[in-house]
Design an enzyme around this catalytic site. Structure first.
Site, PDB file in Angstrom:
ATOM      1  N   ASP A 135       0.841  -1.191   0.000  1.00 10.89           N
ATOM      2  CA  ASP A 135       0.000   0.000   0.000  1.00 10.89           C
ATOM      3  C   ASP A 135       0.882   1.249   0.000  1.00 10.89           C
ATOM      4  O   ASP A 135       1.685   1.449   0.912  1.00 10.89           O
ATOM      5  CB  ASP A 135      -0.938  -0.006   1.218  1.00 10.89           C
ATOM      6  CG  ASP A 135      -2.114   0.944   1.022  1.00 10.89           C
ATOM      7  OD1 ASP A 135      -2.380   1.354  -0.132  1.00 10.89           O
ATOM      8  OD2 ASP A 135      -2.768   1.285   2.024  1.00 10.89           O
ATOM      9  N   HIS A 142      -3.721  13.994   1.462  1.00 17.64           N
ATOM     10  CA  HIS A 142      -3.995  13.027   2.528  1.00 17.64           C
ATOM     11  C   HIS A 142      -2.896  13.087   3.593  1.00 17.64           C
ATOM     12  O   HIS A 142      -3.179  13.061   4.793  1.00 17.64           O
ATOM     13  CB  HIS A 142      -4.106  11.616   1.959  1.00 17.64           C
ATOM     14  CG  HIS A 142      -4.168  10.539   3.006  1.00 17.64           C
ATOM     15  ND1 HIS A 142      -5.207  10.448   3.916  1.00 17.64           N
ATOM     16  CD2 HIS A 142      -3.311   9.533   3.318  1.00 17.64           C
ATOM     17  CE1 HIS A 142      -4.982   9.418   4.724  1.00 17.64           C
ATOM     18  NE2 HIS A 142      -3.839   8.854   4.387  1.00 17.64           N
ATOM     19  N   GLU A 208     -10.581   4.122   3.933  1.00 20.24           N
ATOM     20  CA  GLU A 208      -9.671   4.890   3.082  1.00 20.24           C
ATOM     21  C   GLU A 208     -10.084   4.683   1.633  1.00 20.24           C
ATOM     22  O   GLU A 208     -10.215   3.543   1.179  1.00 20.24           O
ATOM     23  CB  GLU A 208      -8.205   4.459   3.297  1.00 20.24           C
ATOM     24  CG  GLU A 208      -7.697   4.799   4.696  1.00 20.24           C
ATOM     25  CD  GLU A 208      -6.180   4.710   4.843  1.00 20.24           C
ATOM     26  OE1 GLU A 208      -5.552   3.910   4.116  1.00 20.24           O
ATOM     27  OE2 GLU A 208      -5.638   5.455   5.689  1.00 20.24           O
ATOM     28  N   GLU A 210      -9.281   4.356  -1.923  1.00 14.73           N
ATOM     29  CA  GLU A 210      -8.067   4.069  -2.694  1.00 14.73           C
ATOM     30  C   GLU A 210      -8.420   3.350  -3.991  1.00 14.73           C
ATOM     31  O   GLU A 210      -9.522   2.830  -4.153  1.00 14.73           O
ATOM     32  CB  GLU A 210      -7.121   3.144  -1.894  1.00 14.73           C
ATOM     33  CG  GLU A 210      -6.730   3.678  -0.540  1.00 14.73           C
ATOM     34  CD  GLU A 210      -5.516   2.948   0.062  1.00 14.73           C
ATOM     35  OE1 GLU A 210      -4.739   2.323  -0.704  1.00 14.73           O
ATOM     36  OE2 GLU A 210      -5.376   3.014   1.296  1.00 14.73           O
ATOM     37  N   ASP A 242      -9.150   0.538   2.322  1.00 13.07           N
ATOM     38  CA  ASP A 242      -8.162   0.100   3.311  1.00 13.07           C
ATOM     39  C   ASP A 242      -8.690   0.494   4.697  1.00 13.07           C
ATOM     40  O   ASP A 242      -8.292   1.501   5.275  1.00 13.07           O
ATOM     41  CB  ASP A 242      -6.822   0.796   2.998  1.00 13.07           C
ATOM     42  CG  ASP A 242      -5.730   0.431   3.977  1.00 13.07           C
ATOM     43  OD1 ASP A 242      -5.846  -0.617   4.638  1.00 13.07           O
ATOM     44  OD2 ASP A 242      -4.754   1.203   4.079  1.00 13.07           O
ATOM     45  N   ARG A 246      -7.811   3.957  13.571  1.00 13.57           N
ATOM     46  CA  ARG A 246      -6.855   5.056  13.820  1.00 13.57           C
ATOM     47  C   ARG A 246      -6.321   5.062  15.247  1.00 13.57           C
ATOM     48  O   ARG A 246      -5.192   5.523  15.481  1.00 13.57           O
ATOM     49  CB  ARG A 246      -7.531   6.404  13.535  1.00 13.57           C
ATOM     50  CG  ARG A 246      -8.086   6.558  12.143  1.00 13.57           C
ATOM     51  CD  ARG A 246      -7.018   6.451  11.088  1.00 13.57           C
ATOM     52  NE  ARG A 246      -7.582   6.616   9.752  1.00 13.57           N
ATOM     53  CZ  ARG A 246      -6.911   6.355   8.638  1.00 13.57           C
ATOM     54  NH1 ARG A 246      -5.655   5.927   8.690  1.00 13.57           N
ATOM     55  NH2 ARG A 246      -7.483   6.521   7.477  1.00 13.57           N
ATOM     56  N   GLN A 249      -3.718   2.477  15.242  1.00 15.04           N
ATOM     57  CA  GLN A 249      -2.601   2.989  14.436  1.00 15.04           C
ATOM     58  C   GLN A 249      -1.779   4.027  15.195  1.00 15.04           C
ATOM     59  O   GLN A 249      -0.537   3.994  15.178  1.00 15.04           O
ATOM     60  CB  GLN A 249      -3.190   3.613  13.153  1.00 15.04           C
ATOM     61  CG  GLN A 249      -2.148   4.089  12.144  1.00 15.04           C
ATOM     62  CD  GLN A 249      -2.820   4.702  10.896  1.00 15.04           C
ATOM     63  OE1 GLN A 249      -4.044   4.706  10.758  1.00 15.04           O
ATOM     64  NE2 GLN A 249      -2.007   5.217   9.991  1.00 15.04           N
ATOM     65  N   LYS A 262      -4.494  -2.123  10.350  1.00 15.32           N
ATOM     66  CA  LYS A 262      -4.931  -2.198   8.960  1.00 15.32           C
ATOM     67  C   LYS A 262      -5.025  -3.614   8.402  1.00 15.32           C
ATOM     68  O   LYS A 262      -5.447  -3.785   7.264  1.00 15.32           O
ATOM     69  CB  LYS A 262      -3.976  -1.382   8.073  1.00 15.32           C
ATOM     70  CG  LYS A 262      -4.157   0.129   8.219  1.00 15.32           C
ATOM     71  CD  LYS A 262      -3.054   0.866   7.501  1.00 15.32           C
ATOM     72  CE  LYS A 262      -3.233   2.379   7.582  1.00 15.32           C
ATOM     73  NZ  LYS A 262      -4.198   2.900   6.601  1.00 15.32           N
ATOM     74  N   THR A 266      -9.146  -5.700   4.110  1.00 17.80           N
ATOM     75  CA  THR A 266      -9.064  -4.730   3.020  1.00 17.80           C
ATOM     76  C   THR A 266     -10.081  -5.192   1.983  1.00 17.80           C
ATOM     77  O   THR A 266     -10.108  -6.373   1.643  1.00 17.80           O
ATOM     78  CB  THR A 266      -7.646  -4.714   2.396  1.00 17.80           C
ATOM     79  OG1 THR A 266      -6.698  -4.458   3.423  1.00 17.80           O
ATOM     80  CG2 THR A 266      -7.527  -3.658   1.307  1.00 17.80           C
ATOM     81  N   GLU A 377      -9.633  12.588   8.398  1.00 25.28           N
ATOM     82  CA  GLU A 377      -9.430  13.895   7.761  1.00 25.28           C
ATOM     83  C   GLU A 377     -10.699  14.734   7.819  1.00 25.28           C
ATOM     84  O   GLU A 377     -10.667  15.907   8.197  1.00 25.28           O
ATOM     85  CB  GLU A 377      -9.032  13.707   6.289  1.00 25.28           C
ATOM     86  CG  GLU A 377      -7.715  12.987   6.080  1.00 25.28           C
ATOM     87  CD  GLU A 377      -7.522  12.637   4.616  1.00 25.28           C
ATOM     88  OE1 GLU A 377      -7.224  13.530   3.821  1.00 25.28           O
ATOM     89  OE2 GLU A 377      -7.685  11.449   4.258  1.00 25.28           O
TER      90      GLU A 377
HETATM   91 MN    MN Z   1      -4.041   2.899   2.885  1.00 23.10          MN
END
Ligand code: MN
Length: 430
Positions: A135, A142, A208, A210, A242, A246, A249, A262, A266, A377
């Site tokens: 990834d 971002h 996420e 993507e 993804d 958080r 993380q 993560k 996915t 975000e």
């Molecule tokens: Mn990602």
């Protein structure tokens, strides 16, 4: 790069493919694997309108010959790895044959009409056996937006971002196709800005937005793929979510990067849109004054090469009570690094890529409100809850929420093509 398969005047004898706004007009022809509900085994198919052309049935009907027939055999299997390994000449021969067989007035119509399966009656499998998943981190916005929440206060933008396409090695065995439910992960968490460390269900569960890029032939270990050959190693593109915890993380990721935040799931869309179908939607990379000059191995010989892809991406949130709200809209055109550069960089040290390997582009965000491809975000780390259309608001994902990604390409003079859907529902922690 453009040819008769991109002709905007082409129409299909499959009427639903001609509807304005269809994701799967005859100019698209994405590959996937499917089965009718209740069947045991998956097989390869191509999306056309609301239907799937069953390639195993089409082969049996004898509508292909030569290189296209050889490629159709590879595309008809339970995974597309062998098709991906076959390279651009095979992919292109099959696309041309499919385009000619599915267009208005085609002789093959009578035989192929019996080879259509409604998408509504199908279940989808992973398009490939994915050996490795990498990834990347290609969106400057971002990095800036998420950094405000997840990086230490006052930290400057990452100094290496514009020098190299950063990435981490993800987990391929927890990649699933659209529809797979997400069990809220449990783990060690720390909310950014707080000091307490807990063990329990993740509270800052996020998505996420993507793209996933499937690798074609690839390279032997010890060799590298030059930038000007990189695109011949790209089979096609799907949507990729993804899912990210958080608060896991934020506590675990220094210094070795994402791990349990993560790797619990996915999700990718079932249809892979080929690079050839995307040819009309190329765009120049975003570079500004003062950005470092890329090293030669990341720079194509032609200065006007269009390395980016103009793919509009949307995320929708549908709460358990129903009623979906579009929560973001962003575009891979705005990324700093294009797919060819990801391949050139990934192999620059002699690392091998294999057919069916998957590369994520990283979250795609713009700098404006409504363009942020993750909730950390959009809500600025939970400080700014955002409203839902049918009432209520969100900071992060709640149990019962369904997150849906969609994507499409549009350009005057060409027919719009789409990616279908990539969806998943959040279930409570077990
Ligand atoms: Mn990602």
């Amino acid at each position: 790069m453009l040819n008769e398969t991109h002709d905007p005047k082409l129409r299909s004898w499959v009427q639903s493919a001609n509807a304005a706004g269809s994701d799967f007009p005859i100019q698209n022809l994405p590959h996937g694997v499917f089965r009718r509900r209740g069947e045991a085994e998956f097989r390869g198919g191509v999306a056309i309108g609301d239907d799937i052309l069953d390639l195993r049935a089409a082969l049996a009907a004898g509508v292909f010959n030569g290189a296209a027939e050889d490629a159709a055999r590879l595309a008809a299997g339970a995974t597309l790895n062998e098709l991906m390994a076959a390279g651009p000449a095979a992919w292109s021969a099959l696309r041309l044959a499919l385009s000619r067989a599915l267009r208005d007035g085609a002789e093959a119509r009578e035989k192929l009409a019996a080879c259509l399966v409604p998408q509504a009656e199908a279940e989808f499998g992973l398009p490939a056996t994915i050996g490795d998943f990498t990834d990347f981190f290609t969106s400057w916005h971002h990095m800036i937006n998420a950094g405000k929440v997840l990086a230490p206060p006052g930290a400057p933008p990452l100094p290496n971002f514009k020098w190299l396409p950063m990435a981490y090695h993800g987990r391929s065995s927890s990649i699933e196709v659209s529809g797979a439910p997400l069990r809220r992960p449990v783990g060690q968490t720390r909310i950014p800005g707080e000091t307490e460390i807990r063990f329990g269900p993740a509270q800052w569960l996020d998505h996420e937005v993507e793209l996933g890029i499937f690798v074609g032939p690839g390279n032997r270990r010890g060799t590298s793929i030059p930038i000007d050959e990189a695109e011949s190693h790209l089979f096609g593109v799907c949507l990729l979510n993804d899912w990210s915890a958080r608060d896991i993380q934020a506590w675990e990721a220094m210094p070795l990067g994402p791990f349990l935040a993560k790797n619990f799931l996915t999700t990718i869309s079932p249809w892979v849109v080929t690079m050839e179908a995307l040819a009309p939607f190329r765009a120049p990379l975003q570079r500004g004054e003062g950005d470092p000059e890329s090293f030669a191995y990341l720079k194509p010989a032609r200065a006007d090469a269009e390395l980016a892809l103009d793919i509009e991406l949307e995320a929708w949130l549908e709460p358990a009570e129903g009623g979906a709200t579009r929560i973001s809209r962003s575009n891979y055109r705005d990324a700093f690094w294009g797919p060819a550069q990801l391949v050139a960089h990934h192999t620059s040290n002699g690392c091998n890529l294999r057919p069916g390997d998957l590369m994520g582009t990283g979250t795609q965000s713009g700098d404006k409100d409504g363009e942020k491809g993750s909730m950390v975000e959009t809500s600025e780390g939970g400080k700014r809850p955002f409203p839902l259309k049918e009432g209520g608001s969100r900071r992060f994902l709640e149990d019962g929420d369904t997150l849906i990604l969609r994507g499409h390409c549009e350009r005057p003079g060409f027919v719009r093509i789409g990616f279908g859907e990539c969806r998943g529902m959040v279930l409570p922690a077990g």
